[in-house]
Write a protein that holds these residues in place. Structure first.
Motif, short mmCIF file in Angstrom:
data_model
loop_
_atom_site.label_atom_id
_atom_site.label_comp_id
_atom_site.label_asym_id
_atom_site.label_seq_id
_atom_site.Cartn_x
_atom_site.Cartn_y
_atom_site.Cartn_z
N THR A 95 0.84 -1.20 0.00
CA THR A 95 0.00 0.00 0.00
C THR A 95 0.87 1.25 0.00
O THR A 95 2.03 1.21 0.43
N ASN A 96 0.29 2.36 -0.44
CA ASN A 96 0.96 3.66 -0.37
C ASN A 96 0.57 4.45 0.87
O ASN A 96 1.03 5.57 1.05
N ASP A 97 -0.30 3.89 1.70
CA ASP A 97 -0.93 4.68 2.74
C ASP A 97 -0.09 4.81 4.01
O ASP A 97 0.83 4.05 4.24
N MET A 98 -0.46 5.81 4.80
CA MET A 98 0.22 6.03 6.08
C MET A 98 -0.34 5.08 7.15
O MET A 98 -1.56 4.87 7.21
N PRO A 99 0.54 4.59 8.02
CA PRO A 99 0.11 3.64 9.06
C PRO A 99 -0.56 4.34 10.24
O PRO A 99 -0.06 4.31 11.37
N ILE A 100 -1.71 4.96 9.98
CA ILE A 100 -2.34 5.82 10.99
C ILE A 100 -2.98 5.02 12.11
O ILE A 100 -3.26 5.58 13.17
N VAL A 101 -3.24 3.75 11.89
CA VAL A 101 -3.67 2.83 12.97
C VAL A 101 -2.87 1.53 12.82
O VAL A 101 -2.26 1.28 11.78
N TYR A 102 -2.90 0.71 13.89
CA TYR A 102 -2.09 -0.51 13.95
C TYR A 102 -2.99 -1.73 13.79
O TYR A 102 -3.65 -2.14 14.74
N PRO A 103 -3.05 -2.32 12.60
CA PRO A 103 -3.92 -3.49 12.41
C PRO A 103 -3.32 -4.72 13.10
O PRO A 103 -2.10 -4.80 13.26
N PRO A 104 -4.15 -5.69 13.48
CA PRO A 104 -3.61 -6.91 14.11
C PRO A 104 -2.80 -7.77 13.15
O PRO A 104 -2.05 -8.64 13.59
N SER A 105 -2.93 -7.53 11.86
CA SER A 105 -2.18 -8.29 10.86
C SER A 105 -2.18 -7.50 9.57
O SER A 105 -3.09 -6.72 9.31
N PHE A 106 -1.15 -7.72 8.73
CA PHE A 106 -1.12 -7.11 7.40
C PHE A 106 -1.68 -8.06 6.33
O PHE A 106 -1.72 -7.72 5.15
N ASP A 107 -2.09 -9.28 6.73
CA ASP A 107 -2.61 -10.24 5.76
C ASP A 107 -3.96 -9.80 5.23
O ASP A 107 -4.79 -9.26 5.97
N THR A 108 -4.20 -10.05 3.95
CA THR A 108 -5.47 -9.67 3.35
C THR A 108 -6.12 -10.89 2.67
O THR A 108 -5.77 -12.02 3.02
N MET A 109 -7.05 -10.69 1.76
CA MET A 109 -7.87 -11.82 1.30
C MET A 109 -7.14 -12.79 0.37
O MET A 109 -7.53 -13.97 0.30
N GLY A 110 -6.15 -12.31 -0.37
CA GLY A 110 -5.48 -13.22 -1.30
C GLY A 110 -6.41 -13.77 -2.37
O GLY A 110 -6.34 -14.95 -2.73
N LEU A 111 -7.27 -12.91 -2.92
CA LEU A 111 -8.10 -13.34 -4.05
C LEU A 111 -7.23 -13.62 -5.27
O LEU A 111 -7.59 -14.41 -6.14
N VAL A 112 -6.11 -12.95 -5.34
CA VAL A 112 -5.09 -13.18 -6.38
C VAL A 112 -3.80 -13.57 -5.67
O VAL A 112 -3.57 -13.18 -4.52
N PRO A 113 -2.93 -14.35 -6.35
CA PRO A 113 -1.71 -14.84 -5.68
C PRO A 113 -0.55 -13.86 -5.77
O PRO A 113 0.59 -14.28 -5.94
N PHE A 114 -0.86 -12.58 -5.74
CA PHE A 114 0.18 -11.55 -5.77
C PHE A 114 -0.32 -10.33 -5.01
O PHE A 114 -1.43 -10.35 -4.48
N ASN A 115 0.50 -9.30 -4.94
CA ASN A 115 0.11 -8.04 -4.30
C ASN A 115 -0.15 -6.97 -5.34
O ASN A 115 0.32 -7.08 -6.47
N LEU A 116 -0.87 -5.94 -4.93
CA LEU A 116 -1.12 -4.81 -5.82
C LEU A 116 -0.49 -3.54 -5.25
O LEU A 116 -0.45 -3.35 -4.03
N ASN A 117 -0.03 -2.69 -6.15
CA ASN A 117 0.29 -1.32 -5.79
C ASN A 117 -0.61 -0.41 -6.62
O ASN A 117 -0.33 -0.14 -7.79
N PRO A 118 -1.72 0.03 -6.02
CA PRO A 118 -2.66 0.91 -6.75
C PRO A 118 -2.04 2.30 -6.95
O PRO A 118 -1.04 2.64 -6.32
#
Lengths: 235, 235
Positions: free
Chosen positions: B135-158
């Motif tokens: 992601t390009n975003d600022m870490p303004i809050v602390y999520p319990p994990s950085f894992d996401t859905m994995g609908l695709v087997p790669f990452n995106l940079n929007p």
């Protein structure tokens, strides 16, 4: 007496590494013969050894020896015994993860608050704030906490960039991102342009360099603070 | 049959919200009368209600009703009962924290993998990847994990941005940041320019829109993938 520099960037365009900071470093590190370099932010993925060599070359110009924090068997003891510190830029998530996991964040904070000179650039300045939550970096690793040293009672946004008039890119501006931070936190943020640094000596806290800084306080319209101004009342 | 859109941006410069995606949305949501909107990314700090109203106005143009996920007493049941989904952009840290803390990330993933149509824009596309770590975003809050859905087997940079020749700003380029990600992970990254989207239908996975995308694979020189190409072998 606290004595530190938090700089927006290590390097100005077209200049050598740390060149523009050399006069300020000479004052900061007066009487110091060796500093510990914190290489954990690894800009561009450079190795700890290579990054330390880059810092050592720049410090050699002012007659100061450099040792990488990663080379000590007991880094806590090394920090406690050190004369002073320099933390280089790179990825703030990498830096903060290493410092927390090795139990070094609080040790480094205590050493700097005891009066040992510290300089940080970019990611190394982010950790001088309350939290790393206004970094520009990608979250390439997951640190155990976003809390940092809090040498100053606010956060920093290094490499601060003004919105560019007429730009057609729809990604958030830096100002928008910091505004989003302020929906979650009341900590002020200093947008520190490249060429600016914060200089702390005892109770004085000054915006150094020739540029103004952009100050973001929750619930207020962002404003400019002129170079040479005091930051001592910002909290 | 999986059916989803992961778009770089919600809005093109000078256009209305979701306007350029309207034809693709008409295909994606065929037969759907109502979608659940995930408003948690809150761009610019907009409220969940206001953000949902913005999405509802755009979906009204294609005859689809919108309900905000935040309005359900039992969001898990709401996702399981939904016809389809749209996740808006904003701050990816806010979005991921909410989804994990409410136990919704895996529920949403299961619903999309069962064949319910999904569209994400920007932060809503980031969560379609393996992790939010590009992601390009600022870490303004602390999520319990950085894992996401994995609908695709790669990452995106929007909102992918090419390096700008001659720029004198010393902050890292997007390419440098993704290179730093690859010092820690082997997950490929699709740099998705504004106006591009990934379109998945069953086993097909296509780069849609008129622009090429920049593909980053660990240990390889980044390369361009032409619009209309398959992404099915990238992993």
């Amino acid at each position: 007496m606290k004595h530190f520099i938090l700089a927006s960037t290590s390097t100005l365009y077209g200049e050598n590494y740390l060149a523009y900071l050399q006069p300020a470093m000479t004052t900061l590190y007066q009487g110091v013969t060796e500093v510990i370099f914190v290489p954990f932010a690894r800009p561009g993925g450079i190795s700890h050894d290579d990054y330390t060599a880059r810092a050592a070359a720049a410090f050699a110009a002012i007659g100061i020896n450099v040792r990488g924090l990663h080379t000590f068997a007991d880094p806590v003891a090394a920090i406690q015994a050190a004369q002073g510190f320099f933390t280089g830029g790179g990825n703030t998530f990498l830096l903060v993860k290493q410092l927390h996991e090795q139990g070094l964040m609080s040790v480094l904070k205590a050493a700097v608050e005891s009066g040992k000179p510290y300089m940080g650039c970019s990611a190394g300045s982010n950790i001088g704030g309350i939290s790393m939550q206004t970094t520009n970096d990608m979250p390439i690793v997951y640190p155990p906490s976003f809390d940092t040293m809090g040498l100053v009672p606010f956060n920093l946004n290094p490499h601060y960039l003004d919105p560019i008039p007429g730009v057609q890119h729809m990604g958030e501006t830096r100002e928008t991102r910091i505004g989003e931070f302020h929906t979650q936190h009341s900590t002020p943020v200093v947008g520190l342009r490249e060429g600016s640094w914060i200089y702390a000596k005892g109770d004085t806290l000054t915006l150094a360099g020739t540029l103004s800084a952009r100050i973001f306080e929750a619930g207020k319209i962002p404003y400019e603070l002129e170079a040479g101004s005091s930051l001592a009342t910002l909290r």
